[in-house]
Structures are given as structure tokens and as C-alpha cells.
Design a protein around this motif. Sequence first.
Motif, PDB file in Angstrom:
ATOM      1  N   TYR A 346       0.845  -1.212   0.000  1.00  0.00           N
ATOM      2  CA  TYR A 346       0.000   0.000   0.000  1.00  0.00           C
ATOM      3  C   TYR A 346       0.874   1.254   0.000  1.00  0.00           C
ATOM      4  O   TYR A 346       0.627   2.205  -0.754  1.00  0.00           O
ATOM      5  N   GLU A 347       1.938   1.251   0.827  1.00  0.00           N
ATOM      6  CA  GLU A 347       2.806   2.445   0.896  1.00  0.00           C
ATOM      7  C   GLU A 347       3.447   2.718  -0.469  1.00  0.00           C
ATOM      8  O   GLU A 347       3.572   3.868  -0.888  1.00  0.00           O
ATOM      9  N   LYS A 348       3.830   1.632  -1.162  1.00  0.00           N
ATOM     10  CA  LYS A 348       4.460   1.781  -2.478  1.00  0.00           C
ATOM     11  C   LYS A 348       3.438   2.346  -3.486  1.00  0.00           C
ATOM     12  O   LYS A 348       3.729   3.305  -4.206  1.00  0.00           O
ATOM     13  N   VAL A 349       2.250   1.741  -3.496  1.00  0.00           N
ATOM     14  CA  VAL A 349       1.195   2.193  -4.420  1.00  0.00           C
ATOM     15  C   VAL A 349       0.843   3.652  -4.142  1.00  0.00           C
ATOM     16  O   VAL A 349       0.698   4.478  -5.046  1.00  0.00           O
ATOM     17  N   PHE A 350       0.736   3.987  -2.864  1.00  0.00           N
ATOM     18  CA  PHE A 350       0.374   5.344  -2.447  1.00  0.00           C
ATOM     19  C   PHE A 350       1.430   6.343  -2.930  1.00  0.00           C
ATOM     20  O   PHE A 350       1.119   7.387  -3.512  1.00  0.00           O
ATOM     21  N   THR A 351       2.705   6.004  -2.692  1.00  0.00           N
ATOM     22  CA  THR A 351       3.794   6.915  -3.044  1.00  0.00           C
ATOM     23  C   THR A 351       3.894   7.090  -4.557  1.00  0.00           C
ATOM     24  O   THR A 351       4.050   8.206  -5.064  1.00  0.00           O
ATOM     25  N   GLU A 352       3.765   5.970  -5.281  1.00  0.00           N
ATOM     26  CA  GLU A 352       3.839   6.036  -6.756  1.00  0.00           C
ATOM     27  C   GLU A 352       2.737   6.922  -7.336  1.00  0.00           C
ATOM     28  O   GLU A 352       2.950   7.655  -8.301  1.00  0.00           O
TER      29      GLU A 352
END
Length: 387
Positions: A346-352
Motif C-alpha cells: 500500500y505504501e508503495k502504491v500510495f507513493t507512486e
Amino acid sequence: MRIGIDQIGFYTPNKYVDMVDLAHARGEDPNKFLIGIGQRQMSVADKTQDAVSMGINATLRYLDQIDKDKVGLLIFGTESSVDQSKSASLFVKSALHLRPEVRTFEVKEACFGLTAALMTARDFVRVHPDQTAIVIGSDIARYGVKTPGEVTQGAGSISLLVKSEPRILSLNDGHSAYSEDINDFWRPNDSAVAKVDGKYSTQVYLDFFKKTFDAYKEQKDWSTRDFSALIYHLPFTKQGLKANRLAIEDQDDVTKDRLSETFEASKQLSMRVGNIYTASLYMSLLSLLENYDLEPNSLIGLFSYGSGAMAEFFSGNVVDGYKEWINPKGDAALLDDRQRLTVEEYEKVFTEALEPVANNREFTSDERQGVWYFAGVKNDIRQYRQV
Ligand code: CAA
């Protein structure tokens, strides 16, 4: 002539985070998120879903059941706008092949946007009873990773068809509005995430609810027990629960029980989707209609709140046979078929999703067939495609 909501379309992206996973990752007791905030899951929009694509997807849920040539107005309410000038509604109009004669634009006042659109549509249909209006609320609630507001994020859209002799909810004339220039929640143009004075915002919400609910009852000469259900803008379900407690605290037991049961029904979708800002109140309406058996003509009170801040209380009556025109199975499938992300994913998707989009870079989507998505920017122009 009765005017109101004839169709409701709902969309939320195909990924979510479980609140127990999030609580563990943030070193919180899961019950703080599950009970204290009242959320179980939150939908996550990756970089290929934005306000426009979600609004198209919500409207597509009912588009094949309406006469597109009768749509004379299309209003898009959002606080997750994709352009400073061009309305999100024009991308939607193009994707849905609505006629060029449609009057179309975008409106903004935080989470109040869809209510502003709905009231404008009601008045439009009153003047043009042979035409219909589509109003869309579509938003991604973003506060940021590891912020207090993180647990109250979400993503999704609701699209409503407004027409004369509606088949779901007939809107009553009149409303009570209340506004003040305050700073409880806002998002400056150069920020992808909201700024919020969290505790203050929760107090103002309750204060505005009390003011508008009391003023509305006085205006109509109605009392709380006249309502079959009260539904709320739900930034997180505990906030609505607090408002509902205020509404019923001095009521008889029958009224208390009824309005508590209907509130429970109205929060089911929100508990799994999270905050979808403009569309949140209307997701509560959909949830109530799907999870409770309402008698024909039941009076529903609706509380709309947009930070900054603007609130409105209004009401509608449920139309006989409304269950035929909603699709609980389809809505449940949208939620059940989502992919559960780990907190790291989720953190990766959010940041991207917050990264600037490079020109002439194409995105693909992992959504199911038929879903619209943001496909990147070509020659500085946003591209929307269907899987
Ligand atoms: N078990 C059960 N409950 C627990 C618990 C546990 N182990 N631990 C804590 N709690 C309870 C607390 O007692 C508290 O309950 P009450 O509100 O009833 O007192 C609740 O969990 C939340 O705890 P905190 O107040 O400590 O939470 P917080 O400081 O981390 O932040 C928040 C909460 C302010 C809502 C924050 O999430 C936030 O800023 N959210 C965004 C702002 C927002 O949504 N505001 C709503 C009004 S504005 C609006 O409506 C427009 C919009 O859409 C944004």
C-alpha cells in the motif's frame, strides 16, 4: 411533480488495506481503528485510478439502463480535481458518449460538492421535466503515510441520475444550510495530501450537524421521530455515530432503536471503502438502501458536510419498489474482488500515485475488463482508456 434519485452507480478501486494490518504496522491497538475510528478496510487507488476514471466507472454501472439523449446536465463534484481549468465532467461526457448539447461543469466545496450538484440538478429538472441530470462525486482521500488521518483515507465514486418521477428517492423541497470560513481541513494547490486540524474538524462537523438538523426540523415543523432514518457524510463511521448519538439522545426507545439500526445499515459500505469525500454521504444512502428494508415513503434525513466549511440538511422519501433499482450483489462483488495489499505494498502504491506523471508515458491497469483507467499523459493531455 416529484424529483429525485432514479439511479445510483458505485465504484471503488480494486485494492484495499485491512485496518488490522495497518494498526499492527503503526504500533496501534487494532481496536482503535476498528472501534475507535470505526473502519475495517480502506480502498486504495493506484496511479491508474483518478477522480475522472472512477466517475466514469460509477456512471457505467447504470448507463445502459437510461436514455442518454435525455441527459441535459452533467455535474462533477470533486476535491481531487485533475486539472485547474478543464472540468472532469468533459472527460466523463466524452467517455460515455453523451450528447454535445449537455450543460456540464465541475463544482468544489470539499465534501459538499456532490450535494451542491444534486441540488442544482433538482432545480434543473424542475425547469426541464423532460430532461435528466447526472451528478457525480468522485474522490481519493489522502492524508499521507503514518499520519493520524491515514486510517481515514479511501477512494471511490458515486454517480446519481436525477429525474422527475424517480424510482429510488424523491427529494423534498427545502433545506437548511450553514457555513463559516474556517480552517478545519483543506488542500493547497501545491499539496497532494490534505492539511487537517483533525480534532477541531470533528467538533465543527458535530456543531454544524446540530445547527442544520435543528433548523431543518423547525422549518418543516417535524421532530426527530418523524424520520425513518438519518444518514451522514461519513469521513469515518465513528464520526457519523457521534452525530447520530446527538440526534437520538433525548428520544423515546422506539425512535432510538430504529435510528440506531438504520445508522448501522448506512455505515456498512463506508467501513470497507473509507472516506470518499464528496460521495461519502451518498455511499451511506446506498448502504442504507441495500442493508435495510424501508417502507414505501419512509422519510430519510441527509446531513452533508464539507470542510472549510459548508453543511446542509435535507430529506427525501423512499419510493415504493426501490430495491429493484439497486444492485447489492454487484456492489458486494466490487468490494469482495479487491486485492488485499500488505502495508508495504500500500505504501508503495500510495507513493507512486503521488509522483508527477512524465509526458508521453503510458500506464496499463490491472483492473477487470471494461473498467476505465488513467493511461498516462500524451502531449500534455490526460488519456483515459478502458481495460
Ligand atoms: N479501543 C477502542 N477505542 C480506542 C482505542 C482502543 N484501543 N484507542 C483509542 N480509541 C478511540 C479514542 O478514544 C477515540 O475515540 P473518541 O473519538 O470517541 O474519543 C478514537 O479511538 C480516536 O482516537 P484519537 O482521537 O486518539 O485518534 P487520533 O488522534 O489518532 O485521530 C482523527 C483521529 C482526528 C479523526 C484523525 O484520524 C484525523 O485527523 N482524520 C481526518 C480528519 C477527519 O476525518 N475529520 C472529520 C470531520 S471533517 C469532515 O468530515 C470532512 C472530511 O471528509 C475530511
